[in-house]
Design a protein around this motif. Structure first.
Motif, PDB file in Angstrom:
ATOM      1  N   ALA A  67       0.812  -1.222   0.000  1.00  0.00           N
ATOM      2  CA  ALA A  67       0.000   0.000   0.000  1.00  0.00           C
ATOM      3  C   ALA A  67       0.840   1.265   0.000  1.00  0.00           C
ATOM      4  N   THR A  68       2.085   1.170   0.444  1.00  0.00           N
ATOM      5  CA  THR A  68       2.934   2.352   0.560  1.00  0.00           C
ATOM      6  C   THR A  68       4.097   2.331  -0.433  1.00  0.00           C
ATOM      7  N   ASN A  69       3.969   1.525  -1.467  1.00  0.00           N
ATOM      8  CA  ASN A  69       5.005   1.431  -2.503  1.00  0.00           C
ATOM      9  C   ASN A  69       6.383   1.104  -1.932  1.00  0.00           C
ATOM     10  N   GLY A  70       6.416   0.098  -1.063  1.00  0.00           N
ATOM     11  CA  GLY A  70       7.695  -0.385  -0.564  1.00  0.00           C
ATOM     12  C   GLY A  70       8.151   0.208   0.737  1.00  0.00           C
ATOM     13  N   GLY A  71       7.226   0.822   1.497  1.00  0.00           N
ATOM     14  CA  GLY A  71       7.602   1.387   2.780  1.00  0.00           C
ATOM     15  C   GLY A  71       7.768   0.315   3.845  1.00  0.00           C
ATOM     16  N   LYS A  94      -5.062 -13.385   4.825  1.00  0.00           N
ATOM     17  CA  LYS A  94      -5.364 -12.305   3.878  1.00  0.00           C
ATOM     18  C   LYS A  94      -5.325 -11.006   4.663  1.00  0.00           C
ATOM     19  N   ALA A  95      -4.559 -10.045   4.155  1.00  0.00           N
ATOM     20  CA  ALA A  95      -4.394  -8.773   4.866  1.00  0.00           C
ATOM     21  C   ALA A  95      -4.494  -7.607   3.905  1.00  0.00           C
ATOM     22  N   LYS A  96      -4.964  -6.484   4.420  1.00  0.00           N
ATOM     23  CA  LYS A  96      -4.990  -5.268   3.599  1.00  0.00           C
ATOM     24  C   LYS A  96      -4.923  -4.031   4.473  1.00  0.00           C
ATOM     25  N   ALA A  97      -4.326  -3.004   3.907  1.00  0.00           N
ATOM     26  CA  ALA A  97      -4.272  -1.703   4.573  1.00  0.00           C
ATOM     27  C   ALA A  97      -5.653  -1.068   4.448  1.00  0.00           C
ATOM     28  N   VAL A  98      -6.189  -0.629   5.568  1.00  0.00           N
ATOM     29  CA  VAL A  98      -7.517  -0.035   5.592  1.00  0.00           C
ATOM     30  C   VAL A  98      -7.436   1.468   5.359  1.00  0.00           C
ATOM     31  N   LYS A  99      -6.448   2.109   5.998  1.00  0.00           N
ATOM     32  CA  LYS A  99      -6.241   3.555   5.823  1.00  0.00           C
ATOM     33  C   LYS A  99      -4.758   3.837   5.959  1.00  0.00           C
ATOM     34  N   THR A 100      -4.229   4.498   4.962  1.00  0.00           N
ATOM     35  CA  THR A 100      -2.811   4.841   4.945  1.00  0.00           C
ATOM     36  C   THR A 100      -2.664   6.348   5.014  1.00  0.00           C
ATOM     37  N   GLY A 101      -1.934   6.795   6.034  1.00  0.00           N
ATOM     38  CA  GLY A 101      -1.631   8.210   6.177  1.00  0.00           C
ATOM     39  C   GLY A 101      -0.169   8.473   5.831  1.00  0.00           C
ATOM     40  N   ARG A 102       0.300   9.649   6.156  1.00  0.00           N
ATOM     41  CA  ARG A 102       1.695  10.001   5.856  1.00  0.00           C
ATOM     42  C   ARG A 102       2.670   9.086   6.590  1.00  0.00           C
ATOM     43  N   ARG A 103       2.405   8.795   7.856  1.00  0.00           N
ATOM     44  CA  ARG A 103       3.304   7.934   8.649  1.00  0.00           C
ATOM     45  C   ARG A 103       2.604   6.738   9.258  1.00  0.00           C
ATOM     46  N   VAL A 104       1.292   6.816   9.496  1.00  0.00           N
ATOM     47  CA  VAL A 104       0.565   5.744  10.180  1.00  0.00           C
ATOM     48  C   VAL A 104      -0.370   5.044   9.206  1.00  0.00           C
ATOM     49  N   THR A 105      -0.399   3.710   9.328  1.00  0.00           N
ATOM     50  CA  THR A 105      -1.303   2.901   8.514  1.00  0.00           C
ATOM     51  C   THR A 105      -2.078   1.969   9.430  1.00  0.00           C
ATOM     52  N   PHE A 106      -3.374   1.857   9.173  1.00  0.00           N
ATOM     53  CA  PHE A 106      -4.232   0.914   9.870  1.00  0.00           C
ATOM     54  C   PHE A 106      -4.443  -0.273   8.933  1.00  0.00           C
ATOM     55  N   THR A 126       0.374   0.646  12.326  1.00  0.00           N
ATOM     56  CA  THR A 126       1.793   0.629  11.995  1.00  0.00           C
ATOM     57  C   THR A 126       2.292   2.040  11.717  1.00  0.00           C
ATOM     58  N   MET A 127       3.589   2.207  11.864  1.00  0.00           N
ATOM     59  CA  MET A 127       4.222   3.498  11.595  1.00  0.00           C
ATOM     60  C   MET A 127       5.349   3.269  10.598  1.00  0.00           C
ATOM     61  N   MET A 128       5.439   4.126   9.613  1.00  0.00           N
ATOM     62  CA  MET A 128       6.498   4.020   8.616  1.00  0.00           C
ATOM     63  C   MET A 128       7.837   4.349   9.258  1.00  0.00           C
ATOM     64  N   THR A 129       8.856   3.580   8.891  1.00  0.00           N
ATOM     65  CA  THR A 129      10.215   3.812   9.374  1.00  0.00           C
ATOM     66  C   THR A 129      11.173   3.701   8.194  1.00  0.00           C
ATOM     67  N   GLY A 130      12.399   4.108   8.415  1.00  0.00           N
ATOM     68  CA  GLY A 130      13.412   3.940   7.383  1.00  0.00           C
ATOM     69  C   GLY A 130      13.913   2.506   7.354  1.00  0.00           C
ATOM     70  N   TRP A 131      14.494   2.123   6.252  1.00  0.00           N
ATOM     71  CA  TRP A 131      15.077   0.793   6.117  1.00  0.00           C
ATOM     72  C   TRP A 131      16.367   0.741   6.927  1.00  0.00           C
ATOM     73  N   PRO A 132      16.663  -0.384   7.576  1.00  0.00           N
ATOM     74  CA  PRO A 132      17.911  -0.509   8.327  1.00  0.00           C
ATOM     75  C   PRO A 132      19.107  -0.183   7.445  1.00  0.00           C
ATOM     76  N   GLU A 135      20.116   6.148   5.360  1.00  0.00           N
ATOM     77  CA  GLU A 135      20.441   7.416   6.004  1.00  0.00           C
ATOM     78  C   GLU A 135      19.299   7.876   6.884  1.00  0.00           C
ATOM     79  N   LYS A 136      19.598   8.319   8.081  1.00  0.00           N
ATOM     80  CA  LYS A 136      18.563   8.767   9.009  1.00  0.00           C
ATOM     81  C   LYS A 136      18.223  10.222   8.740  1.00  0.00           C
ATOM     82  N   GLY A 137      16.897  10.456   8.682  1.00  0.00           N
ATOM     83  CA  GLY A 137      16.428  11.817   8.496  1.00  0.00           C
ATOM     84  C   GLY A 137      16.089  12.435   9.837  1.00  0.00           C
ATOM     85  N   PRO A 138      15.504  13.628   9.837  1.00  0.00           N
ATOM     86  CA  PRO A 138      15.187  14.331  11.080  1.00  0.00           C
ATOM     87  C   PRO A 138      14.134  13.626  11.915  1.00  0.00           C
ATOM     88  N   ASP A 139      13.276  12.784  11.292  1.00  0.00           N
ATOM     89  CA  ASP A 139      12.215  12.083  12.034  1.00  0.00           C
ATOM     90  C   ASP A 139      12.678  10.741  12.574  1.00  0.00           C
TER      91      ASP A 139
END
Length: 140
Positions: A67-71, A94-106, A126-132, A135-139
């Motif tokens: 749902a988040t194009n690889g997030g 079977k799973a699906k994202a119900v609502k996807t926001g900028r950082r949080v997905t239900f 769930t909360m979007m995070t960077g890949w291990p 590079e770490k950003g400000p968030d």
């Protein structure tokens, strides 16, 4: 975007015998199958209830990935409802994202036994995070 089948490379998915089954791009539904390892059995010979959260979390993670194009997501909470015992045989989630926001997905999931009977339901936040290693950003 790469397929959510990439999730199969993770050790946790391998432990649970994960198989990517399909992605319905129209509905955003990811289907995965799992073969519970013998160590997942409880004293009754069925899958221990708490261990069902693992396959459901893997499938919900794949749904968020799609749902988040690889997030990459970090699960903040899971609500698991167990409806019937799950035999130590192949299960499908079977799973699906119900609502996807900028950082949080239900996200939600349903788990079925080898006969197609609904055995468990789960919802997660769930909360979007960077890949291990990224590079770490400000968030971060």
């Amino acid at each position: 975007m790469e397929s959510p089948a990439n999730i199969l490379q993770w050790p946790s998915a391998k432990l649970m015998g994960a198989e990517f089954v399909s992605l319905d791009e129209q509905s955003g539904t990811v289907e995965m199958a799992f073969t519970p390892p013998a160590e997942f059995a409880n004293m009754r010979g069925s899958v221990q209830g708490g261990l069902l959260a693992g396959p459901m979390d893997e499938a919900m993670g794949a749904a968020v990935y799609a749902a988040t194009n690889g997030g990459l997501q970090l699960t903040l909470d899971i609500n698991l409802s167990l409806m019937r015992p799950v035999p130590m045989e192949r299960i499908t989630v079977k799973a699906k994202a119900v609502k996807t926001g900028r950082r949080v997905t239900f996200v939600e999931a349903e788990l079925f036994d080898h006969e197609g009977k609904l055995c468990a339901r789960a919802t997660a936040t769930t909360m979007m995070t960077g890949w291990p290693g990224a590079e770490k950003g400000p968030d971060a």
